[in-house]
Enzyme design. Structure first.
Site, PDB file in Angstrom:
ATOM      1  N   HIS A  54     -45.127 -17.924 -42.526  1.00  0.00           N
ATOM      2  CA  HIS A  54     -44.272 -19.090 -42.797  1.00  0.00           C
ATOM      3  C   HIS A  54     -44.872 -20.010 -43.861  1.00  0.00           C
ATOM      4  O   HIS A  54     -44.385 -21.117 -44.077  1.00  0.00           O
ATOM      5  CB  HIS A  54     -44.034 -19.888 -41.505  1.00  0.00           C
ATOM      6  CG  HIS A  54     -43.220 -19.133 -40.519  1.00  0.00           C
ATOM      7  ND1 HIS A  54     -41.848 -19.176 -40.491  1.00  0.00           N
ATOM      8  CD2 HIS A  54     -43.588 -18.253 -39.559  1.00  0.00           C
ATOM      9  CE1 HIS A  54     -41.395 -18.385 -39.536  1.00  0.00           C
ATOM     10  NE2 HIS A  54     -42.438 -17.814 -38.949  1.00  0.00           N
ATOM     11  N   SER A  79     -45.028 -20.880 -36.355  1.00  0.00           N
ATOM     12  CA  SER A  79     -43.589 -20.648 -36.493  1.00  0.00           C
ATOM     13  C   SER A  79     -42.732 -21.524 -35.586  1.00  0.00           C
ATOM     14  O   SER A  79     -41.566 -21.741 -35.857  1.00  0.00           O
ATOM     15  CB  SER A  79     -43.274 -19.179 -36.229  1.00  0.00           C
ATOM     16  OG  SER A  79     -43.708 -18.812 -34.942  1.00  0.00           O
ATOM     17  N   LYS A  85     -39.261 -13.435 -44.689  1.00  0.00           N
ATOM     18  CA  LYS A  85     -38.975 -14.874 -44.681  1.00  0.00           C
ATOM     19  C   LYS A  85     -38.692 -15.305 -46.129  1.00  0.00           C
ATOM     20  O   LYS A  85     -37.680 -14.900 -46.676  1.00  0.00           O
ATOM     21  CB  LYS A  85     -40.107 -15.616 -43.999  1.00  0.00           C
ATOM     22  CG  LYS A  85     -40.359 -14.967 -42.615  1.00  0.00           C
ATOM     23  CD  LYS A  85     -41.111 -15.762 -41.661  1.00  0.00           C
ATOM     24  CE  LYS A  85     -41.523 -14.952 -40.437  1.00  0.00           C
ATOM     25  NZ  LYS A  85     -40.415 -14.395 -39.636  1.00  0.00           N
TER      26      LYS A  85
HETATM   27  N1  PMP Z   1     -46.303 -13.447 -38.150  1.00  0.00           N
HETATM   28  C1  PMP Z   1     -45.611 -14.566 -37.927  1.00  0.00           C
HETATM   29  C2  PMP Z   1     -46.328 -15.878 -37.865  1.00  0.00           C
HETATM   30  C3  PMP Z   1     -44.227 -14.514 -37.779  1.00  0.00           C
HETATM   31  O1  PMP Z   1     -43.528 -15.638 -37.543  1.00  0.00           O
HETATM   32  C4  PMP Z   1     -43.562 -13.262 -37.857  1.00  0.00           C
HETATM   33  C5  PMP Z   1     -42.056 -13.144 -37.732  1.00  0.00           C
HETATM   34  N2  PMP Z   1     -41.479 -13.895 -36.742  1.00  0.00           N
HETATM   35  C6  PMP Z   1     -44.343 -12.121 -38.061  1.00  0.00           C
HETATM   36  C7  PMP Z   1     -45.705 -12.244 -38.220  1.00  0.00           C
HETATM   37  C8  PMP Z   1     -43.713 -10.758 -38.107  1.00  0.00           C
HETATM   38  O2  PMP Z   1     -43.068 -10.558 -39.322  1.00  0.00           O
HETATM   39  P1  PMP Z   1     -41.852  -9.533 -39.481  1.00  0.00           P
HETATM   40  O3  PMP Z   1     -40.613 -10.254 -39.094  1.00  0.00           O
HETATM   41  O4  PMP Z   1     -41.889  -9.172 -40.928  1.00  0.00           O
HETATM   42  O5  PMP Z   1     -42.129  -8.353 -38.622  1.00  0.00           O
END
Ligand code: PMP
Length: 445
Positions: free
Chosen positions: A251, A223, A282
């Site tokens: 992502h 990310s 996302k």
């Molecule tokens: N895994 C990754 C790689 C993420 O970037 C994120 C969100 N930043 C999450 C899990 C968590 O997802 P959520 O926002 O739906 O809680």
């Protein structure tokens, strides 16, 4: 060892304020005190000074939908300001896609506002199960399970499967929810160097006789910099050392692979990953998360994943929204190509400016600087010029390499991409960045 939080506390006691330029978020994690609130005192002054300098670019309030252009309540003037949005995860623009919005409205009218209960009790609806089956088909697995966030999907899945005596082997830059899931499980946690297969193998070699079950966990797309994990090599390691493999496609879903199915599709390796994690927050334009896996594993998770069954179920209107978002990806794969065209275009413009940018290939471009105070000052200028992007300071990225993250959308117009590049150029000129020796040197690497 010197404790910076204690220094900050002393500075506040003696001067009544704190110069935020000399501190980072990581400095306020701990202080030697009998009162657990002591650390909040210098932290409060840190944020106050940060805001007074107008460097604070968090929680800006949007007053419109998260489109490629948004209306934002300016935190400093209170005025409504139109900005180019490059700070969201709405990669394909599905949050405002008519089909997605309509599906959500219809489901809202049919089912009302919430699920009312945990999924194992009265919180499961026909649309919940339809979404799970849709996700399984999309990801090429036997079944799937939906959670109320991606965070809880990671925490719940990992802690349901790993036990004390097992080990989780994770990339150093894996998402926080993966780390938290591992910690909660009671299994041991080992990290390998980011994207480094030799380091992974060393880790597996050390663990092979020491632990029972082994689970390798990677992000499909990281990310922070948008780099893609080397799945074929990782899979070879998981086979060689009899470890299960889990990929977080937060992502990657809707972004990589010809049909946007994520990391396994990108590498033509569907059927090779044991557990695929994802989020609805996302590309899929809503909120929630999922895990896709075999029927038996999903069945087990329904009763052993505490963040699943001890937490309220996803509202049916969200399930309908997400199902429609997947249908749009299936019907309009050209959106994925458009996203990549936009990324390539802006990436080459920023690179030509002489900036140190991470390679294109996903929805994320990062511009790396070399000092955090410049990042803060530039954030202010870039905001004022109308570009909404996110600064990534230490500790979310390595010390001395703060960066700006630009998240692109399929719906950005060429005009908006040009405008964003111009804003960057003007801001860089203001801070004499491009001319600086460091940048000339880094750009040539
Ligand atoms: N895994 C990754 C790689 C993420 O970037 C994120 C969100 N930043 C999450 C899990 C968590 O997802 P959520 O926002 O739906 O809680």
């Amino acid at each position: 060892m010197r404790n910076k939080c204690a220094d900050a506390y002393q500075e506040v006691l003696s001067t009544g304020r704190l110069n935020s330029d000399n501190y980072t978020l990581a400095d306020f994690y701990t202080i030697d005190s009998d009162d657990i609130f002591t650390k909040t005192v210098p932290y409060y002054e840190y944020v106050k000074d940060y805001k007074e300098k107008k460097y604070y670019s968090y929680q800006r309030q949007l007053v419109s939908a998260c489109n490629h252009r948004v209306k934002v309540k300016d935190p400093w003037t209170g005025e409504i300001k139109e900005m180019i949005m490059m700070g969201s995860n709405n990669y394909l623009g599905l949050i405002t896609h008519p089909k997605v919005v309509e599906a959500g409205i219809n489901a809202y009218q049919r089912y009302g506002s919430g699920a009312s209960s945990a999924p194992l009790l009265s919180g499961t609806y026909d649309i919940t199960r339809e979404l799970e089956l849709k996700l399984a088909k999309f990801k090429g697995t036997e079944d799937a399970l939906v959670f109320s966030t991606g965070y809880s999907a990671n925490v719940g899945t990992i802690s349901a499967l790993l036990r004390p005596g097992d080990v989780a082997i994770i990339d150093k830059l894996d998402h926080a929810s993966i780390i938290d899931g591992c910690r909660l499980s009671g299994a041991d946690l080992r990290t390998f160097k980011h994207q480094d297969i030799d380091s992974l193998e060393k880790c597996l070699e050390t663990c092979k006789d020491k632990y029972k079950g082994k689970l390798i966990i990677v992000d499909g797309v990281y990310s922070m910099d948008g780099d893609i994990c080397p799945l074929p090599e990782i899979k070879k390691m998981s086979d060689k050392y009899d470890a299960r493999l889990m990929v977080d496609d937060a992502h990657a879903t809707g972004v990589i692979g010809l049909y946007g199915k994520g990391t396994a599709e990108y590498f033509n390796m569907e059927d090779h990953v044991d557990l695929i994690l994802g989020t609805f927050s996302k590309t899929l334009g809503a909120v929630g998360g999922f895990v896709a896996a075999s029927t038996k594993v999903i069945n087990y998770l329904r009763f052993y994943s505490r963040s699943y069954f001890f937490s309220a179920a996803l509202p049916p209107n969200i399930c309908a929204t997400v199902k429609a978002a997947i249908e749009v990806i299936e019907e309009q794969p050209e959106l994925i190509q458009q996203l990549h065209n936009n990324v390539e275009y802006l990436h080459s413009k920023l690179k030509n400016l002489g900036l140190r940018v991470t390679p294109p290939g996903t929805g994320i471009i990062t511009v790396i600087l070399n000092d955090e105070v410049t990042l803060r000052k530039m954030s202010k200028v870039i905001h004022e010029k109308g570009l909404f992007i996110n600064p990534l300071p230490f500790p979310s990225v390595p010390r001395g390499e703060p960066r700006f993250k630009l998240s692109l959308m399929a719906t950005h117009t060429q005009e908006a991409l040009d405008e964003a590049a111009n804003i960057f150029e003007e801001a860089c000129n203001e801070f004499d960045i491009i001319e600086s020796k460091v940048y000339a040197m880094l750009a040539s690497v």
